[in-house]
Design a protein around this motif. Structure first.
Motif, PDB file in Angstrom:
ATOM      1  N   VAL A 142      99.161  73.138  54.121  1.00  0.00           N
ATOM      2  CA  VAL A 142      99.074  72.276  55.302  1.00  0.00           C
ATOM      3  C   VAL A 142      99.680  72.995  56.511  1.00  0.00           C
ATOM      4  O   VAL A 142      99.139  72.929  57.620  1.00  0.00           O
ATOM      5  N   GLY A 143     100.797  73.683  56.293  1.00  0.00           N
ATOM      6  CA  GLY A 143     101.403  74.451  57.380  1.00  0.00           C
ATOM      7  C   GLY A 143     100.472  75.528  57.905  1.00  0.00           C
ATOM      8  O   GLY A 143     100.403  75.772  59.121  1.00  0.00           O
ATOM      9  N   THR A 144      99.743  76.168  57.003  1.00  0.00           N
ATOM     10  CA  THR A 144      98.760  77.177  57.416  1.00  0.00           C
ATOM     11  C   THR A 144      97.654  76.550  58.251  1.00  0.00           C
ATOM     12  O   THR A 144      97.209  77.119  59.251  1.00  0.00           O
ATOM     13  N   MET A 145      97.224  75.361  57.868  1.00  0.00           N
ATOM     14  CA  MET A 145      96.190  74.646  58.612  1.00  0.00           C
ATOM     15  C   MET A 145      96.682  74.276  60.011  1.00  0.00           C
ATOM     16  O   MET A 145      95.950  74.400  60.996  1.00  0.00           O
ATOM     17  N   ASP A 149      95.341  75.367  63.702  1.00  0.00           N
ATOM     18  CA  ASP A 149      95.085  74.428  64.803  1.00  0.00           C
ATOM     19  C   ASP A 149      95.715  74.923  66.102  1.00  0.00           C
ATOM     20  O   ASP A 149      95.126  74.830  67.178  1.00  0.00           O
ATOM     21  N   ILE A 150      96.949  75.420  65.989  1.00  0.00           N
ATOM     22  CA  ILE A 150      97.650  75.910  67.180  1.00  0.00           C
ATOM     23  C   ILE A 150      96.924  77.098  67.785  1.00  0.00           C
ATOM     24  O   ILE A 150      96.720  77.181  69.006  1.00  0.00           O
ATOM     25  N   LEU A 151      96.491  78.030  66.926  1.00  0.00           N
ATOM     26  CA  LEU A 151      95.773  79.211  67.413  1.00  0.00           C
ATOM     27  C   LEU A 151      94.428  78.832  68.024  1.00  0.00           C
ATOM     28  O   LEU A 151      93.954  79.473  68.969  1.00  0.00           O
ATOM     29  N   ALA A 152      93.811  77.772  67.467  1.00  0.00           N
ATOM     30  CA  ALA A 152      92.505  77.345  67.969  1.00  0.00           C
ATOM     31  C   ALA A 152      92.616  76.430  69.186  1.00  0.00           C
ATOM     32  O   ALA A 152      91.606  76.069  69.791  1.00  0.00           O
ATOM     33  N   GLY A 153      93.857  76.046  69.535  1.00  0.00           N
ATOM     34  CA  GLY A 153      94.059  75.220  70.721  1.00  0.00           C
ATOM     35  C   GLY A 153      93.732  73.765  70.517  1.00  0.00           C
ATOM     36  O   GLY A 153      93.497  73.038  71.482  1.00  0.00           O
ATOM     37  N   ARG A 154      93.757  73.272  69.264  1.00  0.00           N
ATOM     38  CA  ARG A 154      93.407  71.872  69.004  1.00  0.00           C
ATOM     39  C   ARG A 154      94.570  70.922  69.253  1.00  0.00           C
ATOM     40  O   ARG A 154      94.437  69.724  69.118  1.00  0.00           O
ATOM     41  N   GLN A 155      95.755  71.457  69.593  1.00  0.00           N
ATOM     42  CA  GLN A 155      96.906  70.591  69.831  1.00  0.00           C
ATOM     43  C   GLN A 155      97.162  70.389  71.307  1.00  0.00           C
ATOM     44  O   GLN A 155      98.252  70.021  71.722  1.00  0.00           O
ATOM     45  N   ASP A 156      96.132  70.581  72.136  1.00  0.00           N
ATOM     46  CA  ASP A 156      96.313  70.524  73.582  1.00  0.00           C
ATOM     47  C   ASP A 156      96.851  69.178  74.063  1.00  0.00           C
ATOM     48  O   ASP A 156      97.676  69.111  74.953  1.00  0.00           O
ATOM     49  N   SER A 157      96.334  68.100  73.504  1.00  0.00           N
ATOM     50  CA  SER A 157      96.765  66.783  73.968  1.00  0.00           C
ATOM     51  C   SER A 157      98.169  66.488  73.467  1.00  0.00           C
ATOM     52  O   SER A 157      98.415  66.412  72.272  1.00  0.00           O
ATOM     53  N   ILE A 262      93.706  65.149  48.382  1.00  0.00           N
ATOM     54  CA  ILE A 262      93.039  64.761  49.629  1.00  0.00           C
ATOM     55  C   ILE A 262      93.649  65.428  50.860  1.00  0.00           C
ATOM     56  O   ILE A 262      93.262  65.112  51.990  1.00  0.00           O
ATOM     57  N   LEU A 263      94.587  66.358  50.656  1.00  0.00           N
ATOM     58  CA  LEU A 263      95.096  67.126  51.796  1.00  0.00           C
ATOM     59  C   LEU A 263      93.994  67.971  52.444  1.00  0.00           C
ATOM     60  O   LEU A 263      94.124  68.397  53.588  1.00  0.00           O
ATOM     61  N   THR A 264      92.917  68.208  51.704  1.00  0.00           N
ATOM     62  CA  THR A 264      91.811  69.011  52.236  1.00  0.00           C
ATOM     63  C   THR A 264      90.909  68.212  53.177  1.00  0.00           C
ATOM     64  O   THR A 264      89.994  68.786  53.780  1.00  0.00           O
ATOM     65  N   ALA A 265      91.148  66.905  53.313  1.00  0.00           N
ATOM     66  CA  ALA A 265      90.279  66.076  54.148  1.00  0.00           C
ATOM     67  C   ALA A 265      90.244  66.565  55.594  1.00  0.00           C
ATOM     68  O   ALA A 265      89.187  66.565  56.242  1.00  0.00           O
ATOM     69  N   ASP A 266      91.405  66.994  56.121  1.00  0.00           N
ATOM     70  CA  ASP A 266      91.444  67.499  57.501  1.00  0.00           C
ATOM     71  C   ASP A 266      90.576  68.740  57.672  1.00  0.00           C
ATOM     72  O   ASP A 266      90.003  68.967  58.738  1.00  0.00           O
ATOM     73  N   LEU A 267      90.490  69.530  56.616  1.00  0.00           N
ATOM     74  CA  LEU A 267      89.666  70.748  56.694  1.00  0.00           C
ATOM     75  C   LEU A 267      88.185  70.391  56.749  1.00  0.00           C
ATOM     76  O   LEU A 267      87.416  71.000  57.504  1.00  0.00           O
ATOM     77  N   TYR A 268      87.769  69.407  55.962  1.00  0.00           N
ATOM     78  CA  TYR A 268      86.378  68.974  56.029  1.00  0.00           C
ATOM     79  C   TYR A 268      86.060  68.394  57.410  1.00  0.00           C
ATOM     80  O   TYR A 268      84.972  68.615  57.948  1.00  0.00           O
ATOM     81  N   SER A 269      87.017  67.660  57.966  1.00  0.00           N
ATOM     82  CA  SER A 269      86.817  67.123  59.312  1.00  0.00           C
ATOM     83  C   SER A 269      86.644  68.248  60.317  1.00  0.00           C
ATOM     84  O   SER A 269      85.834  68.158  61.247  1.00  0.00           O
ATOM     85  N   LEU A 270      87.415  69.324  60.116  1.00  0.00           N
ATOM     86  CA  LEU A 270      87.294  70.479  61.005  1.00  0.00           C
ATOM     87  C   LEU A 270      85.907  71.097  60.923  1.00  0.00           C
ATOM     88  O   LEU A 270      85.291  71.420  61.953  1.00  0.00           O
ATOM     89  N   GLY A 283      89.927  81.951  60.489  1.00  0.00           N
ATOM     90  CA  GLY A 283      89.960  82.300  59.074  1.00  0.00           C
ATOM     91  C   GLY A 283      91.122  81.658  58.339  1.00  0.00           C
ATOM     92  O   GLY A 283      91.100  81.524  57.109  1.00  0.00           O
ATOM     93  N   LEU A 284      92.144  81.228  59.092  1.00  0.00           N
ATOM     94  CA  LEU A 284      93.292  80.575  58.467  1.00  0.00           C
ATOM     95  C   LEU A 284      92.899  79.239  57.821  1.00  0.00           C
ATOM     96  O   LEU A 284      93.568  78.773  56.902  1.00  0.00           O
ATOM     97  N   TYR A 285      91.830  78.623  58.319  1.00  0.00           N
ATOM     98  CA  TYR A 285      91.383  77.365  57.709  1.00  0.00           C
ATOM     99  C   TYR A 285      90.926  77.598  56.267  1.00  0.00           C
ATOM    100  O   TYR A 285      91.217  76.807  55.366  1.00  0.00           O
ATOM    101  N   ILE A 286      90.206  78.686  56.042  1.00  0.00           N
ATOM    102  CA  ILE A 286      89.772  79.025  54.680  1.00  0.00           C
ATOM    103  C   ILE A 286      90.984  79.327  53.812  1.00  0.00           C
ATOM    104  O   ILE A 286      91.072  78.887  52.654  1.00  0.00           O
ATOM    105  N   LEU A 287      91.935  80.075  54.376  1.00  0.00           N
ATOM    106  CA  LEU A 287      93.147  80.410  53.633  1.00  0.00           C
ATOM    107  C   LEU A 287      93.920  79.142  53.265  1.00  0.00           C
ATOM    108  O   LEU A 287      94.405  79.014  52.131  1.00  0.00           O
ATOM    109  N   SER A 288      94.038  78.218  54.207  1.00  0.00           N
ATOM    110  CA  SER A 288      94.781  76.980  53.936  1.00  0.00           C
ATOM    111  C   SER A 288      94.094  76.169  52.837  1.00  0.00           C
ATOM    112  O   SER A 288      94.763  75.573  51.985  1.00  0.00           O
TER     113      SER A 288
END
Length: 352
Positions: A142-145, A149-157, A262-270, A283-288
């Protein structure tokens, strides 16, 4: 077969993740494309489906497991369960308005140690070192995911009030843990239909009352069309599928195992978001995903023990939490019993 059981558990867990993904994607699409933010209304529709199907099934039952008898014996317990389940759903969704996606993903994992602690005291689950290592590996995934997110800029809000949002996530995760432990107890000791029927009944009542108080103005603002109606329908069906199948998976494994899967649910959403919301891929999403699955497989590879009640004289051996891994006892070990009847109507029972 151990590996067959693990494969079955993985597939069932990922099916639940896909249902969760469906609820997340439809909610986000409603919010971003149509400015519709009605988490309680969406929950109300989902609970109403459970009421329509499972509470109706209970209503046609007779005997001790009928709807009337269940309400007479345990109505107040199911009020608390329904309240915990409704508010858990509401708090997690509401938290997105105050804090970041990153914080929600990280703090939502707080529910797993709470769930393990509740399982220890309430369900008498006993863990081994490998289980704690497996949970740590899943949380590392989850930390890797989150890092991706941070690298991809998804935490902007950043949200309007991070502290309020974080507190809502922690409270929601804790209430989810209470709901899941209760679900495991009811499913394994009573019945799946009873759990779903009671959650549907009281969830509909509680969410309906809360809906009338906090969201009636938001519903009036919705500009209805067939696309919005379809998104609401897909959300409700995904939630119905999630609630219907989760007890099946929990009965085979445990609530803790399900929550790790079900921790992988966020990855499917991504992955859906790459096409619908134009997320950046890393590529970190695949690793996570790989790290989470490794931890999940490790957790399922060793069954947890169930401590025997101390008040009852029981053999030294302890039960297993994972029903699919129980070892059948040899018939030859069962003591043979002999019953003799005498003239004085005394029954003499002897065992060899």
């Amino acid at each position: 077969c151990l590996w067959g059981y693990i494969l079955k558990t993985i597939l069932l867990g990922q099916m639940l993740s896909l249902f969760i993904c469906g609820t997340a994607v439809t909610s986000q699409y409603l919010a971003e494309q149509y400015q519709v933010n009605t988490p309680m209304f969406q929950s109300f529709i989902s609970y109403s489906l459970l009421l329509l199907v499972y509470t109706t099934m209970l209503a046609f039952r007779t005997g001790d497991d009928s709807l009337l008898q269940i309400l007479k014996q345990r109505w107040w317990k199911y009020i608390f369960l329904g309240l915990a389940d409704v508010e858990a759903n509401y708090m997690i969704v509401k938290a997105y308005q105050y804090t970041t996606l990153t914080s929600v993903q990280l703090l939502d994992c707080f529910g797993i140690p709470v769930l393990m602690a509740l399982s220890w005291f309430i369900l008498r689950a006993r863990y081994k070192l490998i289980h704690f290592i497996a949970v740590a590996i899943c949380l590392l995934g989850v930390g890797t995911m989150v890092g991706a997110d941070i690298l991809a800029g998804r935490q902007d809000s950043e949200g309007s009030d991070v502290v309020i949002g974080d507190v809502l996530v922690l409270l929601g995760a804790s209430l989810y843990a209470i709901s899941n432990v209760s679900e495991e107890y009811i499913v394994k000791n009573l019945s799946r239909v009873e759990f779903l029927g009671m959650v549907g009944l009281f969830g509909t009542i509680i969410s309906g009352l809360q809906l009338a108080i906090v969201e009636h103005k938001d519903i009036m603002k919705i500009q209805w069309n067939w696309k919005i109606a379809l998104l609401f329908a897909v959300f409700a069906l995904c939630m119905f599928g999630l609630y219907s199948f989760m007890p099946v998976v929990i009965k085979v494994t445990s609530a803790t195992s399900v929550n790790l899967g079900i921790l992988t649910a966020d990855l499917y959403s991504l992955f859906f978001g790459l096409f619908l919301f134009f997320y950046k891929f890393s590529g970190l999403y695949i690793l996570s995903f790989i790290v989470i699955m490794v931890g999940f497989i490790l957790y399922c590879s060793t069954p947890t023990r169930t401590a025997e009640p101390t008040a009852l004289p029981q053999p030294v051996s302890a039960g297993l939490d994972n029903a699919a891994l129980k070892i059948e006892e040899n018939d030859s070990e069962t003591p043979a019993g002999t019953v003799q009847f005498t003239r004085g109507e005394t029954v003499v029972v002897s065992t060899n």
